[in-house]
Structure formats: structure tokens, C-alpha cells
Enzyme design. Sequence first.
Site, PDB file in Angstrom:
ATOM      1  N   ASP A 111       0.835  -1.191   0.000  1.00 30.53           N
ATOM      2  CA  ASP A 111       0.000   0.000   0.000  1.00 30.53           C
ATOM      3  C   ASP A 111       0.879   1.254   0.000  1.00 30.53           C
ATOM      4  O   ASP A 111       1.949   1.275   0.601  1.00 30.53           O
ATOM      5  CB  ASP A 111      -0.859  -0.048   1.278  1.00 30.53           C
ATOM      6  CG  ASP A 111      -1.873   1.055   1.331  1.00 30.53           C
ATOM      7  OD1 ASP A 111      -2.695   1.135   0.412  1.00 30.53           O
ATOM      8  OD2 ASP A 111      -1.834   1.848   2.292  1.00 30.53           O
TER       9      ASP A 111
ATOM     10  N   GLU B 123       1.917  -0.009  -4.829  1.00 29.47           N
ATOM     11  CA  GLU B 123       0.943   0.986  -5.279  1.00 29.47           C
ATOM     12  C   GLU B 123       1.695   2.291  -5.529  1.00 29.47           C
ATOM     13  O   GLU B 123       2.077   2.968  -4.578  1.00 29.47           O
ATOM     14  CB  GLU B 123      -0.154   1.187  -4.217  1.00 29.47           C
ATOM     15  CG  GLU B 123      -1.213   2.155  -4.677  1.00 29.47           C
ATOM     16  CD  GLU B 123      -2.107   2.663  -3.538  1.00 29.47           C
ATOM     17  OE1 GLU B 123      -3.251   3.019  -3.821  1.00 29.47           O
ATOM     18  OE2 GLU B 123      -1.650   2.718  -2.377  1.00 29.47           O
TER      19      GLU B 123
END
Length: 615
Positions: free
Chosen positions: A326, A355
Amino acid sequence: MKKNGLIMVLFLTSILMFSQKIERIEPPFWWAEMHNPKLQLMIYGKDIASFQPSISNKSIEITGIIKTENPNYLFIDLNFEKSTAGTFDILLKKGKKELKYTYELKQREPNSAKRKGFDSSDVVYLLMPDRFANGNPANDSHPKLTEKLNRAYLGGRHGGDIQGIINNLDYINSLGATAVWSTPLLEDNDDKYSYHTYAQSDVYKIDPRYGTNDDYKRLADEMHQRGMKLIMDYVTNHWGLKHWMMNDLPTYTWIHQFPGYANSNYRMTTQYDPNASKIDAKYCMDGWFVSTMPDLNQSNPLMLNYLTQNAIWWIEFAGLNGLRVDTYSYNDKEAIAKWTKSIMEEYPNFNIVGEVWMYDQAQISYWQKDSKIGAIQSYNSNLPSVMDFTLHNAIMTVFNEENPNWNDGMIKVYENFVNDFLYPDINNIMVFAENHDTPRIHHLYNGDVKKYQLAMTLLTTIRGIPQIYYGSEIGMTGDKNLGDGDIRRDFPGGWEGDAINAFTQEGRTAKQNELFNFTGKLFNWRKEKSVIHYGKTTHYIPENNVYVYFRYNESEKVMIVLNNSQKEQTISLDRFKESIQPHTKGFELFSEQQIDLSKGTLVIPAKSPMIIELK
Ligand code: CA
């Protein structure tokens, strides 16, 4: 009163004295014969730093003892180079007082170090566990966790869990997806919105509302039995404010602290912008993602070690095949490169996708391992895989652009691949139309099946690792403008009493079956097509909103035609001669028809894809 008060104080003092104990040791256990023989144990307990540690087993060496300004933490560096699996005692002595913890070094599973990560031969199914299926209504709420079940509220907990995923693995498998990326499952004790689970409160524990650590391992085992892969969503950038350590930080610099509060400005470009001001860069990386998510300071070596070991612990414990990281580009970039390198050194065939949410290919490619763009600034993230956010951006609009101007329609998709020379590893890029943070494509396409089919055909046949978001295969829709809850609705059939059960053919509506059958055909066809997984690409400038490209290797060739116009098109094949020859025939996947390529033209219906295997 006075006497009673004194007795009370003495009583409490004695409780404190005799309750002195090891509250936690993390990691709680480890494995023998890891590539990296070193481990840094974090021991937590009242005044624990005043104790002197020793180890019962002479083959285990304490190579360092680290104390911080907080006496409740003690870090000890161990070397297991000469150790085999088994247990040993960690002894903590202070005068006559002695505390003991029996620590376990487990035997590794065979081939653990060689585990295969997800790659371009996979199709990844992204799901949110709270919203996919409720396999165990008994765990919907937990007495020790604040937020309780509230399925009526889109931002609340809906009760989905690990058992729900396990119950529907055959469904995912039948769709032809080969890997599952579940959004986080570790404990998140936030008061609200804990269902997204990115604000974690204990990173060594599966949230009890999803199940147990053993349930998570069982999920991985069940997937492996089906030849599928499990990807963990890992958060290095932040924890939740309710994380147990936030009440008693190991050290002031464990997290980024400011006088008052500082939010991230979210301008990730400051990570490499040569013109960026120092203050902007600092607030991007060190500011908090939101006020309930303290920003972790990965540049503190104790903190970084903690995150590295925690990730490896989950990979080894559950048997993971990959990580999705993330907010990768919000981390301290030198530290996150070390974190990534440590994991990849432990598991050389593993995969980690970060990400990196930016709409510029030079900037996305900056984050991929061995990037020449990164090298301009002497930076190497070590991150094997990145996400194709520019393609996602194009897909959100192009299939609505039917009478395009010079720069609209399929030309946007074509131009996305023009820049492929920027990426060091073109096959290790995740390609997707949508995810849990974006509008759903069925909303953007207003439920148009044809547009969905074009998008999915593109994702399934172009280079990279296709990722589908749960429910798109049966037409689930959602408008980001109505809030995140709307793009994260419950999968129909995941809850007892649901009016529709889209997990079964009989339960699905006609339209749901049309979408599911199309997607399943595409994904299952892709499974064995190494020409799609690892082949090269030749593409042609789109004309009349028709995009034609070929995927090929030494033994196979596939022609893909995407007609994004509202008209049937007759295309001249002469222009594609260099790719088609020496073939004269092909087999089209969707119509299951033989195609005669010697005729010189090809007719393709309006708003339709064709996949032609050249013979
Ligand atoms: Ca449940």
C-alpha cells in the site's frame, strides 16, 4: 482512611513488582535456516530494559542489545547461523529476579525459500474480505474490538471473513483467476471504517472479525491445493492510531511527529522532483495519511527491521506468493528500497507489487527495480512490480469515446504502450481497469456489456498481470462520488438470505451470466497462453477507433482486434502483413469461428473484441 490508603499503595506496588513480566516478544517465533540468519527480537514489558538478557542455547549468539529512551522495550540481535529447528530459552535477569521465555525456531516448509511469486501467467482477483462473503456469522463482532456489525451502513462492518473467501475459492477458480489479492486482514481496531483495515492495531494478528492466523494459513493452503496464489496487502507507510504501540512508543522517532498535526500533502512527485522544496517533500513523506493513521518512520533502523521481519514472518507463516504494498511511494524511499531488497533476497522468486499511483509513465517506471529513470537520481527501489495507473486512467474513459478527436479513443491506449521502453520489466506490471479506490467500470460504462468486454479483452491480452476487482465479472457497479462504500458493496450471495446468489450459475441473472461467461472464457483461455504471458507485442496505430495488436513468440501468434467504434468495420489486412505472415488462417476465440486471413479484409462488428489465434 489514611491507613487503608497506605495499604492500598503497598498492595498496588507489590502487584506492579510481581506483575513484572514479558508482555510481548515479536516476532513471536521464527524459523531455522533462513537466508538471513539474523533476527532482531523486540521484547516489551514494564522496565524490561533493566534486565540482562541471555540465551540457554550456546549455539545462538546475542550479537547486540539495543535500548531506547523507553525502558519498556529491549531489542536483542540474534544470530541463528549455527542453529537448527527447536526451542531455546531467553532469560532476562535483574538481581535475583529472572524472567524466561521459551522461543521456537520452526522447521521451514520444503521449498519455502524457492516459493514462486505471482507473475504475468496469473490473473489476480482483488477482493475486500468484509464485503465478499460471510462464512462465519459468529465472528461478525468481537467483544474486544470497538466497531460492531452494521450491515445497513455502507461505511460499516458487514461481516465478510476468511471463511467466506475459502467457501468461494471454487467460484474464483472457475472464473479463471489464479491469484487472490485480499485487502488487509490484520487487526484494525479503529472506531469507524475499520472494514478497510488499512489502520492496523496489531500486525502479528489477523483481525478476529475475519478469523484467526490459522484461518489465514488455511486459506493459503486451500488456494495452493487448487494451484492458486495468495497475495497479502501489506502496509509499510502507516498503522492505526489504535495500534498497541501507540500507547507506549518504543522511541520518539518510531513514527513521524510534528508539533501539532501534519497531514501528507499527497504530492508524491516531491520524491524525485529536482525543483521541489524541502518542506513540501517532508510533508509528503512524513505527514500522516489521515489523522487516524500515524506515519511510520522507516528511516529508524529499529522500525524498518520490525516491518521487514513482520512481512517475512507472514510470508513464511502463511506460505504467501506475493505482497501488494500500500502507498509504496509515500514511504521513506531509501528505507523502503532496503525493506524490499531484504524480502526479495529471502525469496528470490517472489513478487511484490507497489501501489505507485501516478499518471506519468516516467514516474511509475521510476519505482520499478533497476529503473534507468530511477538511476538518473542513483535510486533503485528493488521493487519488482508496479501498477499501470496510466492504462487504468485511459480505460476509465476510452470506451465511452466513440467518435474520437485526434487524441481520444483507442489512441490513448496505443500511446500507453508506446512508453513501454521506460520499464525495465514490462511483464511485471499490474494492469487493471479499477480497484477498491476507483470508480467501478460498470458505473463509468453505464452497465454497457460491450464496453466491459472490450476493456477485459484488452487487459487479458496485453503485457502485464491482469487484475480484476471482485464483482465486475457479474456487473457490480459503484460510484466513487457517493463514497468508498458504494464501490465496495457486498457480493450478492455472500450473505445468508441474499436475494441473488451470483456465486452460482443458477443464482445469477441472465446479464450476470453473460458477463461471467465472457470473463471466464477469456481468463481460462489465457491460463495456458505463454504467448500472452511472456510474448512480445507489435501494435498498429488505431484507425477509425479500431486497435490491432499482435502478441507473439517463437511458436505462437495471436491477433487482437478491438473495435471501439459504434459501426461494424471492415479492415484491410494488407497493413498487418508483417505480423500476419506466413499465416493464412486463424481461430477466433469468442465466435469459435475459423477466420480466412488470405481474403485481404476482416469484418468486425461494432463495439466488439476479437482474439484470433493464427494458424
Ligand atoms: Ca463473519
